[in-house]
Scaffold this active site. Structure first.
Site, PDB file in Angstrom:
ATOM      1  N   SER A  10      22.240  55.185  57.067  1.00  0.00           N
ATOM      2  CA  SER A  10      23.199  54.103  56.847  1.00  0.00           C
ATOM      3  C   SER A  10      22.777  53.349  55.598  1.00  0.00           C
ATOM      4  O   SER A  10      21.674  52.793  55.547  1.00  0.00           O
ATOM      5  CB  SER A  10      23.221  53.175  58.062  1.00  0.00           C
ATOM      6  OG  SER A  10      24.105  52.099  57.840  1.00  0.00           O
ATOM      7  N   LYS A  36      26.419  57.173  55.840  1.00  0.00           N
ATOM      8  CA  LYS A  36      27.368  56.103  56.150  1.00  0.00           C
ATOM      9  C   LYS A  36      27.254  55.017  55.087  1.00  0.00           C
ATOM     10  O   LYS A  36      26.160  54.559  54.769  1.00  0.00           O
ATOM     11  CB  LYS A  36      27.072  55.513  57.536  1.00  0.00           C
ATOM     12  CG  LYS A  36      28.023  54.394  57.931  1.00  0.00           C
ATOM     13  CD  LYS A  36      27.832  53.977  59.387  1.00  0.00           C
ATOM     14  CE  LYS A  36      26.577  53.170  59.599  1.00  0.00           C
ATOM     15  NZ  LYS A  36      26.459  52.662  60.989  1.00  0.00           N
ATOM     16  N   LYS A  38      28.530  51.184  53.747  1.00  0.00           N
ATOM     17  CA  LYS A  38      29.163  49.907  54.065  1.00  0.00           C
ATOM     18  C   LYS A  38      30.284  49.666  53.052  1.00  0.00           C
ATOM     19  O   LYS A  38      30.090  49.866  51.844  1.00  0.00           O
ATOM     20  CB  LYS A  38      28.149  48.766  53.987  1.00  0.00           C
ATOM     21  CG  LYS A  38      26.993  48.902  54.954  1.00  0.00           C
ATOM     22  CD  LYS A  38      27.413  48.644  56.388  1.00  0.00           C
ATOM     23  CE  LYS A  38      26.204  48.642  57.320  1.00  0.00           C
ATOM     24  NZ  LYS A  38      26.565  48.335  58.714  1.00  0.00           N
ATOM     25  N   ASP A  63      31.465  52.128  57.245  1.00  0.00           N
ATOM     26  CA  ASP A  63      31.386  51.047  58.224  1.00  0.00           C
ATOM     27  C   ASP A  63      31.914  49.790  57.554  1.00  0.00           C
ATOM     28  O   ASP A  63      31.352  49.309  56.569  1.00  0.00           O
ATOM     29  CB  ASP A  63      29.935  50.850  58.664  1.00  0.00           C
ATOM     30  CG  ASP A  63      29.795  49.783  59.741  1.00  0.00           C
ATOM     31  OD1 ASP A  63      30.818  49.230  60.176  1.00  0.00           O
ATOM     32  OD2 ASP A  63      28.645  49.509  60.132  1.00  0.00           O
ATOM     33  N   GLU A  88      34.332  53.192  60.774  1.00  0.00           N
ATOM     34  CA  GLU A  88      33.723  52.384  61.829  1.00  0.00           C
ATOM     35  C   GLU A  88      34.135  50.915  61.707  1.00  0.00           C
ATOM     36  O   GLU A  88      34.042  50.327  60.631  1.00  0.00           O
ATOM     37  CB  GLU A  88      32.201  52.519  61.732  1.00  0.00           C
ATOM     38  CG  GLU A  88      31.437  51.836  62.834  1.00  0.00           C
ATOM     39  CD  GLU A  88      29.938  52.052  62.689  1.00  0.00           C
ATOM     40  OE1 GLU A  88      29.176  51.325  63.352  1.00  0.00           O
ATOM     41  OE2 GLU A  88      29.524  52.928  61.901  1.00  0.00           O
ATOM     42  N   ASP A 113      32.211  49.766  67.210  1.00  0.00           N
ATOM     43  CA  ASP A 113      30.803  49.407  67.302  1.00  0.00           C
ATOM     44  C   ASP A 113      30.690  48.040  67.972  1.00  0.00           C
ATOM     45  O   ASP A 113      30.490  47.931  69.177  1.00  0.00           O
ATOM     46  CB  ASP A 113      30.195  49.414  65.895  1.00  0.00           C
ATOM     47  CG  ASP A 113      28.752  48.931  65.858  1.00  0.00           C
ATOM     48  OD1 ASP A 113      28.171  48.669  66.920  1.00  0.00           O
ATOM     49  OD2 ASP A 113      28.191  48.796  64.751  1.00  0.00           O
ATOM     50  N   LYS A 137      24.990  51.302  71.107  1.00  0.00           N
ATOM     51  CA  LYS A 137      23.712  50.652  70.831  1.00  0.00           C
ATOM     52  C   LYS A 137      23.183  50.084  72.146  1.00  0.00           C
ATOM     53  O   LYS A 137      23.846  49.260  72.781  1.00  0.00           O
ATOM     54  CB  LYS A 137      23.875  49.544  69.789  1.00  0.00           C
ATOM     55  CG  LYS A 137      24.241  50.084  68.415  1.00  0.00           C
ATOM     56  CD  LYS A 137      24.459  48.958  67.421  1.00  0.00           C
ATOM     57  CE  LYS A 137      24.796  49.526  66.040  1.00  0.00           C
ATOM     58  NZ  LYS A 137      25.216  48.465  65.099  1.00  0.00           N
ATOM     59  N   GLY A 165      21.729  51.924  65.655  1.00  0.00           N
ATOM     60  CA  GLY A 165      20.448  51.231  65.631  1.00  0.00           C
ATOM     61  C   GLY A 165      20.624  49.748  65.346  1.00  0.00           C
ATOM     62  O   GLY A 165      21.612  49.341  64.736  1.00  0.00           O
TER      63      GLY A 165
END
Length: 237
Positions: A10, A36, A38, A63, A88, A113, A137, A165
């Site tokens: 990520s 992934k 952002k 995400d 996401e 998420d 998570k 995570g």
């Protein structure tokens, strides 16, 4: 029983698109099986175009951390064109209805998420078809039993999962690694090398991925033990 699990990376935002592309390249070369990124309005279309120009075929996800609204459909439709594995949390964390509406508009699967805080919330999201991928998570959903309940629900509905995570130390990370061996966790998770987050972890075992695979800790329990000498070093009395 799996002795290794696939892991993804990520990647946070950087000062320039070029820096992000270089960061993606570095993690692809390290073998991470999913990258992934952002994103947010203004840091999305050009970024994805630049990454896809260099890496047209990697498993790429984004995400949004709730950065978009349903009236930003132009941008979301353009994001839809980059062959992403999923997007996401594009909309507000507490809005399942708008996510369900967006899911009908996009080809890219929606992964939730922050919305998924309990087994009941996961059931509601799946019933509403607000998502078709689940990021689980452990610390967010309420622990190991809630995790097992969600896992079994997703397996029964054929909904793919992956393990996210929350900046865990080696203790939490070991739990995540073991959980990710369960059959419902079919996508690479965020259980990347501890050294990406910590200069030194608090467990004696070094939880490090090799070529995109994380070994499952061996031994009793979660397979890791505390580095008590290091803990004594950094603990204030």
């Amino acid at each position: 029983e799996r002795i290794t699990i696939p892991v993804g990376a990520s990647l946070g935002m950087t000062a320039t698109i070029e820096q992000t592309v270089d960061n993606v390249t570095r993690h692809v070369e390290q073998g991470y099986q999913r990258v992934k990124l952002k994103i947010e309005p203004g840091w999305d279309i050009d970024l994805l175009a630049a990454v896809r120009a260099v890496h047209p075929d990697i498993e790429l996800t984004v995400d949004a951390n709730s950065a978009y609204t349903l009236d930003m459909t132009d941008a979301l439709h353009r994001i839809d064109g980059f062959g992403l594995h999923y997007i996401e949390q594009p909309l507000h964390w507490d809005d399942m209805v708008d996510h369900a509406a967006l899911a009908l508009m996009l080809q890219t699967p929606i992964c939730l998420d922050e919305t998924l805080t309990s087994p009941a919330r996961v059931k509601a999201a799946l019933d509403l078809q607000a998502c078709s991928v689940v990021n689980l998570k452990v610390g967010r959903v309420g622990g190991l039993q809630a995790t097992r309940d969600i896992h079994d629900m997703c397996v029964a509905r054929d909904v793919p999962m992956w393990c996210g995570g929350m900046l865990e130390t080696g203790i939490g990370r070991a739990h995540n690694i073991h959980l990710a061996t369960m059959p419902g966790f079919v996508y690479p998770g965020d259980t990347a090398s501890a050294s990406r987050t910590y200069a030194r972890d608090i467990t004696e075992q070094q939880l490090e991925a090799t070529n995109g695979w994380m070994p499952v800790p061996e031994g009793p329990g979660i397979g890791v033990t505390l580095d008590r000498a290091f803990l004594d070093e950094v603990t204030e009395q």
